[in-house]
Scaffold this active site. Structure first.
Site, PDB file in Angstrom:
ATOM      1  CB  SER A 107      -0.897  -0.025   1.233  1.00 15.65           C
ATOM      2  OG  SER A 107      -1.678   1.122   1.253  1.00 15.65           O
ATOM      3  N   GLY A 108       0.594   2.130  -0.903  1.00 17.58           N
ATOM      4  CA  GLY A 108       1.339   3.387  -0.995  1.00 17.58           C
ATOM      5  C   GLY A 108       2.564   3.296  -1.880  1.00 17.58           C
ATOM      6  CB  THR A 112      -3.663   4.045  -7.689  1.00 20.39           C
ATOM      7  OG1 THR A 112      -4.095   3.008  -6.824  1.00 20.39           O
ATOM      8  CG2 THR A 112      -4.844   4.729  -8.307  1.00 20.39           C
ATOM      9  CG  ASN A 157      -1.741   5.624  -0.568  1.00 15.27           C
ATOM     10  OD1 ASN A 157      -1.659   6.846  -0.711  1.00 15.27           O
ATOM     11  ND2 ASN A 157      -1.945   4.792  -1.577  1.00 15.27           N
ATOM     12  CB  SER A 160      -5.119   3.730   0.769  1.00 12.75           C
ATOM     13  OG  SER A 160      -4.967   2.344   0.692  1.00 12.75           O
ATOM     14  CB  SER A 161      -6.942   1.366  -4.163  1.00 18.07           C
ATOM     15  OG  SER A 161      -6.119   2.196  -4.927  1.00 18.07           O
ATOM     16  N   GLY A 387      -2.862  -2.785  -2.136  1.00 22.43           N
ATOM     17  CA  GLY A 387      -1.541  -3.376  -1.878  1.00 22.43           C
ATOM     18  C   GLY A 387      -1.498  -4.127  -0.568  1.00 22.43           C
ATOM     19  CD  GLU A 389      -4.369  -2.467   3.609  1.00 22.92           C
ATOM     20  OE1 GLU A 389      -3.986  -1.437   3.030  1.00 22.92           O
ATOM     21  OE2 GLU A 389      -5.551  -2.683   3.882  1.00 22.92           O
TER      22      GLU A 389
HETATM   23  N1  LIG Z   1       4.959   8.322 -10.132  1.00 20.69           N
HETATM   24  C1  LIG Z   1       4.629   9.065  -9.090  1.00 20.69           C
HETATM   25  N2  LIG Z   1       4.937  10.361  -9.093  1.00 20.69           N
HETATM   26  C2  LIG Z   1       4.606  11.145  -8.034  1.00 20.69           C
HETATM   27  N3  LIG Z   1       3.986  10.703  -6.940  1.00 20.69           N
HETATM   28  C3  LIG Z   1       3.644   9.421  -6.881  1.00 20.69           C
HETATM   29  C4  LIG Z   1       3.938   8.529  -7.945  1.00 20.69           C
HETATM   30  N4  LIG Z   1       3.480   7.327  -7.605  1.00 20.69           N
HETATM   31  C5  LIG Z   1       2.918   7.461  -6.372  1.00 20.69           C
HETATM   32  N5  LIG Z   1       3.014   8.715  -5.943  1.00 20.69           N
HETATM   33  C6  LIG Z   1       2.533   9.243  -4.640  1.00 20.69           C
HETATM   34  O1  LIG Z   1       2.304   8.189  -3.776  1.00 20.69           O
HETATM   35  C7  LIG Z   1       0.938   8.156  -3.331  1.00 20.69           C
HETATM   36  C8  LIG Z   1       0.451   6.733  -3.233  1.00 20.69           C
HETATM   37  O2  LIG Z   1       0.389   6.153  -4.496  1.00 20.69           O
HETATM   38  P1  LIG Z   1      -0.765   5.147  -4.921  1.00 20.69           P
HETATM   39  O3  LIG Z   1      -2.074   5.628  -4.459  1.00 20.69           O
HETATM   40  O4  LIG Z   1      -0.587   4.886  -6.348  1.00 20.69           O
HETATM   41  O5  LIG Z   1      -0.383   3.888  -4.079  1.00 20.69           O
HETATM   42  P2  LIG Z   1      -0.995   2.458  -4.194  1.00 20.69           P
HETATM   43  O6  LIG Z   1       0.123   1.542  -4.456  1.00 20.69           O
HETATM   44  O7  LIG Z   1      -2.099   2.468  -5.155  1.00 20.69           O
HETATM   45  O8  LIG Z   1      -1.526   2.230  -2.736  1.00 20.69           O
HETATM   46  P3  LIG Z   1      -2.797   1.423  -2.260  1.00 20.69           P
HETATM   47  O9  LIG Z   1      -2.458   0.004  -2.327  1.00 20.69           O
HETATM   48  O10 LIG Z   1      -2.974   1.902  -0.871  1.00 20.69           O
HETATM   49  O11 LIG Z   1      -3.883   1.814  -3.138  1.00 20.69           O
HETATM   50  C9  LIG Z   1       0.187   8.927  -4.357  1.00 20.69           C
HETATM   51  O12 LIG Z   1      -0.944   9.522  -3.769  1.00 20.69           O
HETATM   52  C10 LIG Z   1       1.209   9.944  -4.783  1.00 20.69           C
HETATM   53  O13 LIG Z   1       1.218  11.034  -3.892  1.00 20.69           O
HETATM   54 MG   LIG Z   2      -4.014   2.273  -5.048  1.00 25.19          MG
END
Ligand SMILES: Nc1ncnc2c1ncn2[C@@H]1O[C@H](COP(=O)(O)OP(=O)(O)OP(=O)(O)O)[C@@H](O)[C@H]1O
Ligand SMILES: [Mg+2]
Length: 1079
Positions: A107-108, A112, A157, A160-161, A387, A389
């Protein structure tokens, strides 16, 4: 074999971990850190992309970057997620292979974000057009809507999804997007009613309260203040860097683009508001006399508002919160709910309401984005799932989420590690096995149909009797005790009996990514996911169309006594389907890594990253990759693809494909260690070699293209030339014809001109000759006529007298004169002397005679006329003639006197007895008697006097008495003065020294002035003894009055109202006479 790739050149660290030397966990980590510090967040392991979350926006996702990576070879540019997206898209488009992009990480870690980058890249590079752009826009805009409803802030996050999402994007044969299908996996709905410390509810609640207009909030019966709602956690309501109000606008806009109608949006917001209201409904206990505990709603206001929002009768819902009806076969039993049960029912309703709303949203989006055309399409699946967690307190949801991640890891291991190694063995390639951790055992622990944790949970839920989370844990303790990844305090495994980190109500699983402690509390309930039928029936009774749709089981006509499927069962089934689906597609991996736990940029926590790369099996991945071969391909397609590189295999290879490849590779001088021949496939060790082959193929294709182009151009030019030549002949023929025609016409017209000139010249020549001939003939005739004339005259001369001509002339003249005179006789004018007529002359030579005759005739008729006059008349005419001589052209009065006869005695003095005395006093014959006005010298007024003229004197007498006032002998008169004008004034001037002169001159006025003066002048003239009387005609003359001389001046006055001549004395010396003048 020198091929330059940016993977090796000018690279920070090593772009592809496969090339890392030496390979150890430490160097791996160093390389990642080094690249991360230089903003290089992407690194490859062969075709797998490792993505580090930068936690800040980097300038590497610009449209320029998209263009840079578009249609480029995977290893050509520095590692980038775009390279992977491009590779996947091109394989889908050009090789007709369905693709899936698997994004994993905890997660994070940025899954996404990565999925959105992939989608936006594909949207940017695929086809364009109005329809295609609309589809793209709808696909992209589905993200903000689902994120608002399905994402929340967690401790790991901020976005977070809280649901799993798999999106299939469908393309046509050209690679243009047609539409998409979204599948969602188990929303973490417990978050709706309760959030762990430091976390938030789903974004949409905060977005609605912050971003909606006052009007909307009023309609939804909501208050902007978060603290008014029990379901919203307050300690982290505001999230740094999240603008809920702006996001609300984005979401509304996105919903509109996706195709939500305005009333649908309103319905969705009403449901969100209803959930908030539901959280505020509170219960209080009430004991009944039969000893049972009941619950009552504390404050019914929120209930009322919620019922109004959803169109539910308040009493129906109130009852549903107070009673539970259980139907068993034909029996229906109603039991009251105590406070805890009522709260449970409320929360269950809220969770169900929200999760069903979420599923409805996904269905509704799918309706909008689904491909319209029914044609065969290619698919690119993008998997973005919650992700892995580990929280302080992990429950059923985390268990499910982590199970899903285990499955994904499993698929990764299956395809990249196990499958690959097995393939080497299968193909007979020399291979030393590489050890890796296979998490299949953990997956089995969870999903095994007989004794897996999920199966046991289901069993517990379905089992009759008292079922609780404790009984479930007991079951686990007995059945899974021996499992090496299962840990529980009360299990038969004595190892954990003294493990105090393991509470009694928990069990722990050693996941591939770490140990997670799960609290069993709520497992059974959440798995059952029960909603009392009373509540679903109450919801079904709502007039709100959407809510009715969400609770179809509430329809009393379709009562289903079967137990609904458990959440765990459903999830396991859908994950199974997903995995099978993914296995049919060509996988592309993005492995997201979280650099730190602080959600902060620039921080690279070694231990955290090291932990992730361990459990993700990245080291093993590199090892397998290094020891193995980067690329493999069956002999047939390999030969087909590269046979053009060798003269022996091109264009046709007659033997088996493997032999062809065996000829091809040495021919290309590829080092033998770079490839190996398997049973059915060739294995290429290094991407460089593949790159080299591709480069050569590209070059060869270019050469072939040039050859084809050359031949085609030659053919085209030749056809064009032949066409031109053919056309030229046709044109030339036509032109020649035209030119000849033109020339012929010119010659023809020139001939005609020359001909006409010649003919003209000939004709003129002929004419000249004819004219000459004619003149000759005429001349001959004339000469002969003259000749004959001369001859005749000569012959007849003797017959004429010499003066015959003169006689004839005279005779003719005579005859003319005769005719003239006879004619004159008949046209002679009258005898009146004033007749001016005279006949016109007929012959010019008689001009003199004609004028003379006219004069003679006139004199003759005048003489005739005069001879008729008597003596008196003659005298009268003589007088008139004299008057004319005196006055004509001198005095204006004269013309008016011409027609008046000179009467002389106007008073008839001899006959009138009144003047007898006067008559007798005058001894001479009276020549003229008239009344005149004597002008008074003092004032210019006139006094009438009788004026008598005799042969000797002039007498002035009184008009009344006839008494003589003055008698002037004519010899005493020296002159008479008159004016030139139309007046009757005259002055008789006396000779100085004469006897009459004593009294002075007379100034008189008379109507018969002309007659008086003429007669005076005549009398004077006839009297031979006297001197001629002077007549002075002037407008200014002097008159002697006694001693004084007075000037009489005549002036002209304009004729006004018939004014007459007036005389005024101006001063002693001037008398002014004004004479009116006709204008
Ligand atoms: N390529 C990127 N450039 C800039 N910031 C990023 C990038 N990827 C992720 N982030 C930052 O990290 C945060 C978390 O990313 P994201 O929501 O994609 O995580 P995740 O893997 O989908 O987590 P979860 O499993 O909780 O959904 C985003 O809100 C953003 O602020
Ligand atoms: Mg996500």
């Amino acid at each position: 074999m020198e091929v330059k790739t940016s993977l090796l050149d000018n690279m920070i660290g090593v772009g592809d971990m496969v090339l890392l030397e030496p390979l150890s966990e430490e160097t791996f980590l160093d390389n990642l850190r080094n690249r991360f510090d230089h903003n290089e967040i992407y690194t490859y392991i062969g075709s797998v992309v490792i993505s580090m979350n930068p936690y800040r926006s980097l300038p590497i996702f610009t449209p320029d970057k998209v263009e840079e990576y578009r249609n480029r070879n995977f290893y050509e540019l520095s590692p980038h997620i775009y390279a992977l997206a491009d590779e996947a898209y091109r394989s889908l488009r050009d090789q007709d292979k369905d693709q899936c992009i698997l994004i994993t990480g905890e997660s994070g870690a940025g899954k996404t974000e990565a999925s959105k980058l992939v989608m936006s890249y594909v949207a940017a590079v695929c086809g364009k057009g109005q329809e295609v752009n609309k589809v793209k826009e709808q696909l992209l805009q589905s993200n903000p809507v689902l994120e608002a409803f399905g994402n929340a802030k967690t401790v790991r996050n901020d976005n977070s999804s809280r649901f799993g999402k798999y999106m299939d994007i469908e393309f046509d044969f050209k690679g243009d997007p047609l539409g998409g299908v979204i599948s969602n996996y188990l929303l973490e709905k417990s978050r709706v009613v309760k959030q762990p410390r430091g976390e938030r509810n789903f974004h949409v609640f905060y977005q609605l309260l912050s971003g909606a207009s006052d009007d909307t909030l009023k309609k939804l019966k909501l208050d902007r203040d978060f603290s008014k709602y029990n379901y919203l956690s307050l300690d982290s309501a505001a999230v740094n860097g999240l603008d809920d109000a702006a996001n609300f606008r984005t979401v509304r806009n996105a919903m509109q683009i996706v195709g939500f109608m305005e009333d649908e949006v309103q319905s969705v917001l009403e449901l969100v508001a209803a959930v908030l209201k539901l959280g505020n409904i509170e219960f209080k206990p009430e004991s009944r006399c039969n000893g049972t505990d009941e619950s009552r709603i504390k404050d019914k206001n929120d209930l009322k508002e919620m019922c109004e929002l959803l169109g539910i009768e308040q009493s129906v819902l109130e009852r549903a919160f107070s009673y539970r009806t259980v139907e068993a076969k034909l029996e229906k039993v109603s039991t009251t709910l105590n406070v805890a049960q009522a709260y449970y029912a409320r929360d269950a309703l809220a969770k169900n309401l929200y999760s069903r709303l979420f599923s409805w949203l996904v269905t509704r989006i799918n309706e909008s984005i689904k491909a319209q055309a029914k044609t065969r399409h290619k698919v690119m699946g993008v998997l973005d799932i919650y992700g892995f967690e580990i929280f302080e307190d992990n429950s059923f949801e985390q268990f499910i989420i982590n199970y899903c991640n285990e499955k994904l890891q499993q698929i990764f291991i299956e395809l990249t590690l196990r499958e690959e190694q097995e393939e080497y063995v299968r193909e007979g390639i020399e291979w030393t096995n590489i050890e890796y951790f296979n998490n299949a055992i953990i997956c089995d622990l969870i999903e095994n149909h007989q004794n897996g944790i999920l199966a046991m949970l289901d069993e517990e839920c379905l089992r009759p009797g008292t079922v609780s989370d404790e009984t479930f844990l007991d079951k686990l303790n007995t059945i899974c005790a021996e499992h090496q990844h299962f840990e529980s305090r009360l299990s038969k495994n004595s190892k954990f009996l003294t493990d105090h980190s393991l509470p009694h109500s928990c069990f722990r699983i050693q996941h591939y990514a770490g140990k997670v402690l799960y609290r069993t509390e709520g497992f059974v309930d959440k798995n059952n996911d029960l909603l009392y039928r009373d509540l679903s029936q109450a919801m079904y009774k709502a007039t709100h169309s959407l809510i009715k749709q969400l609770f179809p089981e509430g329809n009393p006509a379709k009562v289903n006594l079967k137990r609904p499927l458990t959440a765990g069962f459903q999830f396991r089934a859908s994950v199974g389907t997903l995995m099978r689906n993914l296995q049919t597609k060509n996988p592309n991996y993005i492995r997201c890594i979280k650099p730190n736990d602080k959600k902060a940029p620039h921080i690279f926590t070694d231990s955290l990253v090291c932990h992730q790369l361990r459990y993700l099996g990245l080291m093993e991945n590199v090892r397998v990759r290094r020891a193995g071969y980067a690329f493999r391909q069956a002999y047939e397609p390999c030969l087909e693809r590269y046979k053009m590189l060798c003269k022996r295999t091109w264009p046709h290879w007659k033997g088996p494909a493997r032999e062809g490849v065996e000829v091809l590779m040495p021919d290309l001088q590829v080092p033998t260690e770079e490839y190996a021949y398997g049973r059915s496939k060739i294995f290429i060790r290094n991407p460089r070699t593949l790159f080299f082959l591709e480069e050569r193929r590209k070059q060869c294709l270019e050469d072939l293209a040039a050859l084809i182009q050359k031949i085609y151009r030659g053919w085209k030019c030749r056809s064009h030339f032949l066409l031109l030549k053919e056309s030229q002949i046709v044109v030339a023929a036509w032109y020649r014809r035209f030119a000849q025609q033109k020339k012929y016409k010119q010659i023809k017209s020139a001939t005609t001109v020359v001909q006409s000139y010649t003919r003209g010249w000939q004709a003129r020549k002929l004419l000249r000759e004819l004219k000459y001939q004619k003149r000759c003939e005429e001349a001959v005739t004339t000469i002969s006529a003259f000749w004959h004339g001369t001859q005749v005259r000569r012959e007849y001369r003797k017959f004429f007298r010499a003066n015959a001509g003169k006689k004839i002339y005279d005779f003719t003249i005579q005859r003319i004169m005769q005719k003239y005179f006879l004619g004159l006789k008949s046209t002679v004018p009258s005898m009146s002397p004033i007749d001016k007529n005279w006949p016109s002359r007929r012959y010019l030579f008689l001009d003199g005679a004609h004028t003379e005759l006219r004069r003679i005739f006139h004199l003759w008729r005048c003489k005739k006329y005069r001879s008729q006059f008597t003596e008196e008349k003659k005298a009268v005419y003589e007088e008139k003639l004299e008057a004319s001589e005196i006055f004509k052209d001198k005095k204006t009065l004269y013309p008016s006197s011409v027609s008046q006869p000179f009467k002389g005695d106007y008073l008839e003095i001899s006959k009138n007895p009144k003047y007898q005395k006067l008559n007798s006093a005058v001894d001479e014959k009276v020549l003229l008697a008239d009344v005149v006005n004597k002008i008074n010298r003092a004032n210019g007024k006139g006094t009438p006097r009788i004026f008598l003229l005799t042969k000797k004197s002039v007498v002035l007498a009184d008009q009344k008495t006839g008494q003589v006032k003055a008698s002037v002998p004519l010899p005493d008169l020296s002159s008479v003065s008159v004016s030139t004008q139309n007046d009757g004034f005259f002055a008789l001037k006396l000779k100085e020294g004469s006897a009459s002169a004593i009294k002075g001159d007379f100034l008189l006025s008379s109507e018969h002035l002309i007659e008086i003066i003429t007669k005076l002048h005549r009398t004077g003239a006839t009297a031979a003894e006297r001197e001629q009387l002077d007549i002075d005609i002037s407008d200014e003359f002097l008159v002697q009055f006694k001693q004084d001389k007075v000037c009489v001046k005549f002036i002209q006055a304009a004729l006004k109202n018939g004014n007459s001549v007036s005389c005024k004395r101006k001063n002693n010396r001037l008398l002014e006479v004004s004479v009116p003048v006709m204008a």
